[in-house]
Design a protein around this motif. Sequence first.
Motif, PDB file in Angstrom:
ATOM      1  N   ILE A   1       1.101  -1.492   0.148  1.00 51.40           N
ATOM      2  CA  ILE A   1       0.199  -0.213   0.367  1.00 51.40           C
ATOM      3  C   ILE A   1       0.646   1.019  -0.271  1.00 51.40           C
ATOM      4  O   ILE A   1       0.794   1.974  -0.743  1.00 51.40           O
ATOM      5  CB  ILE A   1      -0.947  -0.298   1.091  1.00 51.40           C
ATOM      6  N   GLY A   2       1.911   1.105   0.485  1.00 48.05           N
ATOM      7  CA  GLY A   2       2.932   2.458   1.021  1.00 48.05           C
ATOM      8  C   GLY A   2       3.492   2.830  -0.389  1.00 48.05           C
ATOM      9  O   GLY A   2       3.569   3.900  -0.834  1.00 48.05           O
ATOM     10  N   THR A   3       3.966   1.783  -1.273  1.00 45.34           N
ATOM     11  CA  THR A   3       4.596   2.011  -2.741  1.00 45.34           C
ATOM     12  C   THR A   3       3.287   2.221  -2.983  1.00 45.34           C
ATOM     13  O   THR A   3       4.202   3.544  -4.110  1.00 45.34           O
ATOM     14  CB  THR A   3       4.948   0.858  -2.332  1.00 45.34           C
ATOM     15  N   VAL A   4       2.385   2.154  -3.482  1.00 46.05           N
ATOM     16  CA  VAL A   4       1.620   2.214  -4.362  1.00 46.05           C
ATOM     17  C   VAL A   4       1.345   3.944  -3.953  1.00 46.05           C
ATOM     18  O   VAL A   4       0.943   4.598  -4.627  1.00 46.05           O
ATOM     19  CB  VAL A   4       0.275   1.586  -4.274  1.00 46.05           C
ATOM     20  N   SER A   5       1.131   4.400  -2.974  1.00 42.81           N
ATOM     21  CA  SER A   5       0.544   5.828  -2.455  1.00 42.81           C
ATOM     22  C   SER A   5       1.540   6.733  -2.688  1.00 42.81           C
ATOM     23  O   SER A   5       1.692   7.550  -3.030  1.00 42.81           O
ATOM     24  CB  SER A   5       0.341   5.089  -0.759  1.00 42.81           C
ATOM     25  N   SER A   6       3.269   5.925  -2.088  1.00 44.09           N
ATOM     26  CA  SER A   6       3.791   6.840  -2.904  1.00 44.09           C
ATOM     27  C   SER A   6       4.377   7.465  -4.742  1.00 44.09           C
ATOM     28  O   SER A   6       5.319   8.016  -4.213  1.00 44.09           O
ATOM     29  CB  SER A   6       5.533   6.350  -1.805  1.00 44.09           C
ATOM     30  N   CYS A   7       3.605   6.762  -4.898  1.00 44.65           N
ATOM     31  CA  CYS A   7       4.312   6.560  -6.465  1.00 44.65           C
ATOM     32  C   CYS A   7       3.507   7.801  -7.227  1.00 44.65           C
ATOM     33  O   CYS A   7       2.873   8.636  -8.509  1.00 44.65           O
ATOM     34  CB  CYS A   7       3.725   5.402  -7.130  1.00 44.65           C
ATOM     35  N   ILE A   8       1.802   8.547  -5.879  1.00 41.98           N
ATOM     36  CA  ILE A   8       0.853   8.499  -6.967  1.00 41.98           C
ATOM     37  C   ILE A   8       1.079  10.246  -6.707  1.00 41.98           C
ATOM     38  O   ILE A   8       1.205  10.682  -5.028  1.00 41.98           O
ATOM     39  CB  ILE A   8      -0.371   8.688  -6.029  1.00 41.98           C
ATOM     40  N   PRO A   9       1.136  11.218  -8.296  1.00 37.19           N
ATOM     41  CA  PRO A   9       1.793  12.488  -7.509  1.00 37.19           C
ATOM     42  C   PRO A   9       0.636  13.317  -6.620  1.00 37.19           C
ATOM     43  O   PRO A   9      -0.281  13.118  -6.527  1.00 37.19           O
ATOM     44  CB  PRO A   9       1.608  12.732  -9.164  1.00 37.19           C
ATOM     45  N   GLU A  10       1.024  14.279  -6.321  1.00 36.43           N
ATOM     46  CA  GLU A  10       0.246  15.110  -5.534  1.00 36.43           C
ATOM     47  C   GLU A  10      -0.682  15.824  -6.059  1.00 36.43           C
ATOM     48  O   GLU A  10      -2.317  15.989  -5.249  1.00 36.43           O
ATOM     49  CB  GLU A  10       1.327  16.533  -4.356  1.00 36.43           C
ATOM     50  N   PHE A  11      -0.662  16.500  -7.213  1.00 43.12           N
ATOM     51  CA  PHE A  11      -1.923  16.797  -7.686  1.00 43.12           C
ATOM     52  C   PHE A  11      -2.681  16.051  -8.531  1.00 43.12           C
ATOM     53  O   PHE A  11      -4.487  16.167  -8.242  1.00 43.12           O
ATOM     54  CB  PHE A  11      -1.433  17.520  -8.846  1.00 43.12           C
ATOM     55  N   TRP A  12      -2.232  14.684  -9.150  1.00 39.28           N
ATOM     56  CA  TRP A  12      -3.960  13.838  -8.990  1.00 39.28           C
ATOM     57  C   TRP A  12      -4.683  12.992  -8.177  1.00 39.28           C
ATOM     58  O   TRP A  12      -5.354  13.324  -7.861  1.00 39.28           O
ATOM     59  CB  TRP A  12      -3.002  12.360  -9.799  1.00 39.28           C
ATOM     60  N   LEU A  13      -3.508  13.264  -6.922  1.00 36.47           N
ATOM     61  CA  LEU A  13      -4.302  12.677  -5.525  1.00 36.47           C
ATOM     62  C   LEU A  13      -4.819  13.750  -4.890  1.00 36.47           C
ATOM     63  O   LEU A  13      -6.175  13.408  -4.244  1.00 36.47           O
ATOM     64  CB  LEU A  13      -2.934  11.966  -4.836  1.00 36.47           C
ATOM     65  N   SER A  14      -4.638  14.818  -5.029  1.00 38.95           N
ATOM     66  CA  SER A  14      -5.453  16.266  -4.404  1.00 38.95           C
ATOM     67  C   SER A  14      -7.244  16.000  -5.061  1.00 38.95           C
ATOM     68  O   SER A  14      -8.310  16.497  -4.951  1.00 38.95           O
ATOM     69  CB  SER A  14      -4.624  17.256  -4.486  1.00 38.95           C
ATOM     70  N   LEU A  15      -6.873  15.911  -6.489  1.00 43.15           N
ATOM     71  CA  LEU A  15      -8.424  15.863  -7.344  1.00 43.15           C
ATOM     72  C   LEU A  15      -8.748  14.978  -7.055  1.00 43.15           C
ATOM     73  O   LEU A  15     -10.714  14.727  -6.966  1.00 43.15           O
ATOM     74  CB  LEU A  15      -7.517  15.715  -9.110  1.00 43.15           C
TER      75      LEU A  15
END
Length: 333
Positions: free
Chosen positions: A141-155
Amino acid sequence: MTSRLVYCGKKVLLFFLSVFLLSAVTFYVSRLAPGDPLVSYYGDRVEKMTPAEREWAEEKLGLSDPISVQYVRWLGNALRGDFGISYKYKMDVAEVIGSRAGNTLLLGGVGFVLIFVGSLLLGALCAWFEDRPLDRIICKIGTVSSCIPEFWLSLVLILIFSVTLRWLPSSGAYSTGGSSGVMDRIVHLILPMSVVVLSHLWYYAYLIRNRVLEEVRADYVLLAKSKGLSRRSVLFRHCLRNAIPAYLSLMAISVPHVLGGTYIVEAVFSYPGLGTLSYESARYQDYNLLMLLCVLSGAVVILCSIIAQAVNERIDPRMRSGESIEAPEVTDL
């Protein structure tokens, strides 16, 4: 005592020299970038200006001189504490930044503390359950979450919690007229704070996990176990304690990383902080505001790097410049 003063003097000189070079590069690059700063100051009236009026406007803002002359004038004023006025806000840039700095310190500061504490606890937890189902799940889970860009996760969070569920606000630091309400501030901080923490948490937690596991496999751990110490005592009282100094230096380096992520999050959530202000100043060619923001942000990055280096040198004196440990000469008996 003398050597310590010389060492501190070198660090201070390096800091000011780096800030000076940063200001010079930023000044020249911003002036050479496409765009018209007069639009930021005069708005749509620029299109109706005659050549003579435009020349007068550039002269008023000090934009008609060569770039080198402009920089020398700006640097002289900056050394006296005068950073000019904002073209867009028509007020002193220091006042503009001062009105937004508190929001960024709140978001970035609290986020940094949560990342620091959460990474330490999460890394120690994974080390305790090494190669067990809980450790593997957290790692994936941590590996997947750390690869998500901030702007995409924000949206994505805005789409889920603001648009679909309507639980949380999608922008701003507080509701209209609610700047003094603590709960209103907290509600507006939930989504941007979540993005700041989730984007950086696992990266540092994973480093802590690996560092603790390196300590677990050290020789002194075998000695401690042979003396009858429990696994918990060895892990938390010895291994984790020995990993903390390296973690402190790592977190000092991570300040610019977290700060950059905070700026991105602020821009996406329209959060009234320095990140949004930086975007606006670059977009509208607000030179004076952009200069001070870049210098302040760069100074923080440079200062944190110097502090991290000093901490590393304190932990390992061999890292000091000019110092080395030579192997003893082997002589024939």
